[in-house]
Design an enzyme around this catalytic site. Structure first.
Site, PDB file in Angstrom:
ATOM      1  N   TYR A  50      -7.702  15.506  -7.566  1.00 43.45           N
ATOM      2  CA  TYR A  50      -6.923  14.682  -8.508  1.00 43.45           C
ATOM      3  C   TYR A  50      -5.947  15.552  -9.288  1.00 43.45           C
ATOM      4  O   TYR A  50      -4.759  15.235  -9.410  1.00 43.45           O
ATOM      5  CB  TYR A  50      -7.884  13.959  -9.459  1.00 43.45           C
ATOM      6  N   ASN A  96       2.744   3.950 -10.453  1.00 45.11           N
ATOM      7  CA  ASN A  96       1.499   3.883 -11.227  1.00 45.11           C
ATOM      8  C   ASN A  96       0.241   3.967 -10.365  1.00 45.11           C
ATOM      9  O   ASN A  96      -0.780   4.477 -10.836  1.00 45.11           O
ATOM     10  CB  ASN A  96       1.485   2.572 -12.032  1.00 45.11           C
ATOM     11  N   LEU A 103     -10.988  10.177  -7.216  1.00 42.69           N
ATOM     12  CA  LEU A 103     -12.154  10.088  -6.333  1.00 42.69           C
ATOM     13  C   LEU A 103     -13.084  11.294  -6.435  1.00 42.69           C
ATOM     14  O   LEU A 103     -14.157  11.283  -5.841  1.00 42.69           O
ATOM     15  CB  LEU A 103     -11.669   9.947  -4.873  1.00 42.69           C
ATOM     16  N   SER A 125      -0.989  12.669 -15.360  1.00 40.08           N
ATOM     17  CA  SER A 125      -2.198  12.860 -16.167  1.00 40.08           C
ATOM     18  C   SER A 125      -2.168  14.263 -16.757  1.00 40.08           C
ATOM     19  O   SER A 125      -1.617  15.189 -16.147  1.00 40.08           O
ATOM     20  CB  SER A 125      -3.422  12.718 -15.265  1.00 40.08           C
ATOM     21  N   THR A 147      -9.997   1.412 -18.466  1.00 43.11           N
ATOM     22  CA  THR A 147      -9.720   0.657 -17.230  1.00 43.11           C
ATOM     23  C   THR A 147     -10.873   0.955 -16.278  1.00 43.11           C
ATOM     24  O   THR A 147     -11.795   1.697 -16.636  1.00 43.11           O
ATOM     25  CB  THR A 147      -8.410   1.143 -16.568  1.00 43.11           C
ATOM     26  N   VAL A 158      -7.737   5.935 -20.945  1.00 40.01           N
ATOM     27  CA  VAL A 158      -7.550   4.493 -21.117  1.00 40.01           C
ATOM     28  C   VAL A 158      -8.735   3.710 -20.529  1.00 40.01           C
ATOM     29  O   VAL A 158      -9.211   4.021 -19.426  1.00 40.01           O
ATOM     30  CB  VAL A 158      -6.230   4.049 -20.442  1.00 40.01           C
ATOM     31  N   LYS A 209      -1.692  15.329  -9.182  1.00 37.60           N
ATOM     32  CA  LYS A 209      -0.841  15.031 -10.347  1.00 37.60           C
ATOM     33  C   LYS A 209       0.085  16.213 -10.665  1.00 37.60           C
ATOM     34  O   LYS A 209       1.215  16.015 -11.137  1.00 37.60           O
ATOM     35  CB  LYS A 209      -1.704  14.662 -11.559  1.00 37.60           C
ATOM     36  N   ASP A 263       0.893  -1.162   0.000  1.00 37.81           N
ATOM     37  CA  ASP A 263       0.000   0.000   0.000  1.00 37.81           C
ATOM     38  C   ASP A 263       0.930   1.211   0.000  1.00 37.81           C
ATOM     39  O   ASP A 263       1.689   1.413   0.949  1.00 37.81           O
ATOM     40  CB  ASP A 263      -0.882  -0.019   1.257  1.00 37.81           C
TER      41      ASP A 263
HETATM   42  N1  LIG Z   1      -7.339   5.357 -17.071  1.00 35.99           N
HETATM   43  C1  LIG Z   1      -7.113   6.583 -17.501  1.00 35.99           C
HETATM   44  O1  LIG Z   1      -7.808   7.077 -18.432  1.00 35.99           O
HETATM   45  C2  LIG Z   1      -5.994   7.410 -16.905  1.00 35.99           C
HETATM   46  C3  LIG Z   1      -5.776   8.686 -17.438  1.00 35.99           C
HETATM   47  C4  LIG Z   1      -4.729   9.462 -16.925  1.00 35.99           C
HETATM   48  C5  LIG Z   1      -3.940   8.951 -15.900  1.00 35.99           C
HETATM   49  N2  LIG Z   1      -4.185   7.708 -15.394  1.00 35.99           N
HETATM   50  C6  LIG Z   1      -3.316   7.238 -14.304  1.00 35.99           C
HETATM   51  O2  LIG Z   1      -2.848   5.930 -14.596  1.00 35.99           O
HETATM   52  C7  LIG Z   1      -2.604   5.213 -13.381  1.00 35.99           C
HETATM   53  C8  LIG Z   1      -3.277   3.850 -13.460  1.00 35.99           C
HETATM   54  O3  LIG Z   1      -4.656   4.060 -13.676  1.00 35.99           O
HETATM   55  P1  LIG Z   1      -5.665   2.911 -14.157  1.00 35.99           P
HETATM   56  O4  LIG Z   1      -6.543   3.517 -15.173  1.00 35.99           O
HETATM   57  O5  LIG Z   1      -4.945   1.657 -14.432  1.00 35.99           O
HETATM   58  O6  LIG Z   1      -6.539   2.785 -12.812  1.00 35.99           O
HETATM   59  P2  LIG Z   1      -7.229   1.550 -12.079  1.00 35.99           P
HETATM   60  O7  LIG Z   1      -7.618   0.498 -13.049  1.00 35.99           O
HETATM   61  O8  LIG Z   1      -8.268   2.163 -11.204  1.00 35.99           O
HETATM   62  O9  LIG Z   1      -6.034   0.944 -11.193  1.00 35.99           O
HETATM   63  C9  LIG Z   1      -5.518   1.692 -10.135  1.00 35.99           C
HETATM   64  C10 LIG Z   1      -4.556   0.819  -9.384  1.00 35.99           C
HETATM   65  O10 LIG Z   1      -4.034   1.575  -8.279  1.00 35.99           O
HETATM   66  C11 LIG Z   1      -4.157   0.762  -7.119  1.00 35.99           C
HETATM   67  N3  LIG Z   1      -4.170   1.529  -5.871  1.00 35.99           N
HETATM   68  C12 LIG Z   1      -5.075   2.424  -5.426  1.00 35.99           C
HETATM   69  N4  LIG Z   1      -4.734   2.867  -4.203  1.00 35.99           N
HETATM   70  C13 LIG Z   1      -3.582   2.231  -3.861  1.00 35.99           C
HETATM   71  C14 LIG Z   1      -2.738   2.252  -2.726  1.00 35.99           C
HETATM   72  N5  LIG Z   1      -3.009   3.008  -1.650  1.00 35.99           N
HETATM   73  N6  LIG Z   1      -1.610   1.470  -2.736  1.00 35.99           N
HETATM   74  C15 LIG Z   1      -1.321   0.686  -3.798  1.00 35.99           C
HETATM   75  N7  LIG Z   1      -2.111   0.599  -4.889  1.00 35.99           N
HETATM   76  C16 LIG Z   1      -3.220   1.374  -4.909  1.00 35.99           C
HETATM   77  C17 LIG Z   1      -5.430  -0.046  -7.333  1.00 35.99           C
HETATM   78  O11 LIG Z   1      -5.511  -1.134  -6.438  1.00 35.99           O
HETATM   79  P3  LIG Z   1      -6.923  -1.835  -6.049  1.00 35.99           P
HETATM   80  O12 LIG Z   1      -7.236  -2.813  -7.155  1.00 35.99           O
HETATM   81  O13 LIG Z   1      -6.629  -2.499  -4.740  1.00 35.99           O
HETATM   82  O14 LIG Z   1      -7.941  -0.747  -5.949  1.00 35.99           O
HETATM   83  C18 LIG Z   1      -5.232  -0.449  -8.785  1.00 35.99           C
HETATM   84  O15 LIG Z   1      -4.348  -1.529  -8.875  1.00 35.99           O
HETATM   85  C19 LIG Z   1      -3.133   6.098 -12.250  1.00 35.99           C
HETATM   86  O16 LIG Z   1      -2.061   6.776 -11.633  1.00 35.99           O
HETATM   87  C20 LIG Z   1      -4.021   7.085 -12.976  1.00 35.99           C
HETATM   88  O17 LIG Z   1      -4.146   8.319 -12.291  1.00 35.99           O
HETATM   89  C21 LIG Z   1      -5.196   6.925 -15.867  1.00 35.99           C
END
Ligand SMILES: NC(=O)c1ccc[n+]([C@@H]2O[C@H](COP(=O)([O-])OP(=O)(O)OC[C@H]3O[C@@H](n4cnc5c(N)ncnc54)[C@H](OP(=O)(O)O)[C@@H]3O)[C@@H](O)[C@H]2O)c1
Length: 232
Positions: free
Chosen positions: A155, A86, A91, A140, A190, A188, A159, A59
């Site tokens: 958020y 990553n 939220l 981001s 996800t 993305v 960032k 964590d």
């Molecule tokens: N998706 C997009 O469009 C997008 C765009 C810009 C930037 N990003 C950035 O890309 C990164 C990955 O995003 P994603 O889309 O893959 O998001 P995601 O599918 O929601 O995955 C987020 C990951 O972070 C983990 N996490 C959350 N709190 C944590 C903590 N306290 N300690 C360790 N792990 C923790 C989650 O674990 P749990 O499974 O336990 O919750 C999950 O594995 C993030 O930094 C996000 O801000 C994403």
């Protein structure tokens, strides 16, 4: 020599895909997750593809467990070559700055900013000793001053702070063959990005993998999307 990489928040989404791509490049990847069982299942799935992956609970908001992991990696591997910050939370989507709860403010900064800070402070000294390091801060466009807008303030500011961390560390650690960069994966598909997102996790992780394996004359202290520099 097999390079050692650590990816945070890697049990799903972009982090999981980054683990796959880095292992496909021949690195040993330590896939970390805050939930032990989810991380072990994710690592098992990648090992079944023939990839060199181990799993570890982490964590990123727990500084003691970050330091414990650093000590364990020191004993087992003697070094860490690649760090991918990553893990992230999103939220306060579309919430006004006046309405975001204090709890959400704190949690967002804890995961998105303090987590990477703890990891950089734990692992960069090891990289300096070995004269090699590649750090990728998954940021981001929401954290770019150039793209700054209303709403989603917790958020955005987390960032923005992460981007400042990239610049400050790049400025302070010269001469050790350490590259630290921020990147935006784009929008993305996800759990965070949602089903309408046009980009696959594979495409979203591509710039992470590229920055994590930069040659010695590669860039540092910059911000990228799709392997191209973008404004801060
Ligand atoms: N998706 C997009 O469009 C997008 C765009 C810009 C930037 N990003 C950035 O890309 C990164 C990955 O995003 P994603 O889309 O893959 O998001 P995601 O599918 O929601 O995955 C987020 C990951 O972070 C983990 N996490 C959350 N709190 C944590 C903590 N306290 N300690 C360790 N792990 C923790 C989650 O674990 P749990 O499974 O336990 O919750 C999950 O594995 C993030 O930094 C996000 O801000 C994403």
């Amino acid at each position: 020599m097999t390079r050692i990489a650590l990816v945070t928040g890697a049990n799903r989404g972009i982090g999981f895909e980054a683990c796959r791509q880095l292992a496909q490049q021949g690195l040993h990847v330590i896939l970390t997750s805050r939930d032990v069982a989810k991380g072990q299942a994710a690592a098992k799935a990648l090992r079944e593809e023939g990839l060199d992956i181990s799993a570890h609970q982490l964590d990123v908001t727990d500084v003691d467990s970050v330091m414990a992991l650093q000590a364990e990696i020191e004993v087992i591997f003697g070094r860490l070559d690649v760090l991918v910050n990553n893990a992230g939370v999103y939220l306060d989507e579309a919430v006004s700055i006046f309405d975001v709860s204090l709890e959400v403010w704190w949690l967002t900064q804890a995961v998105n900013f303090y987590g990477p800070l703890y990891l950089c402070r734990a692992f960069i000294p090891m990289m300096q000793l070995k004269g090699y390091g590649r750090i990728v801060n998954v940021s981001s466009g929401y954290g770019s001053m150039d793209e700054m807008d209303g709403y989603t303030a917790a958020y955005r500011i987390s960032k923005l702070a992460l981007n400042a961390l990239t610049r400050i560390i790049a400025s302070e650690i010269t001469g050790h063959n350490i590259k630290i960069n921020s990147m935006c994966p784009g929008w993305v598909h996800t759990a965070m990005g949602g089903p309408a997102a046009p980009k696959s996790p594979t495409a979203g992780a591509d710039t992470i993998t590229w920055l994590a394996t930069l040659p010695d004359d590669g860039p540092t202290g910059s911000f990228f999307r799709d392997r191209q520099p973008i404004p801060w």
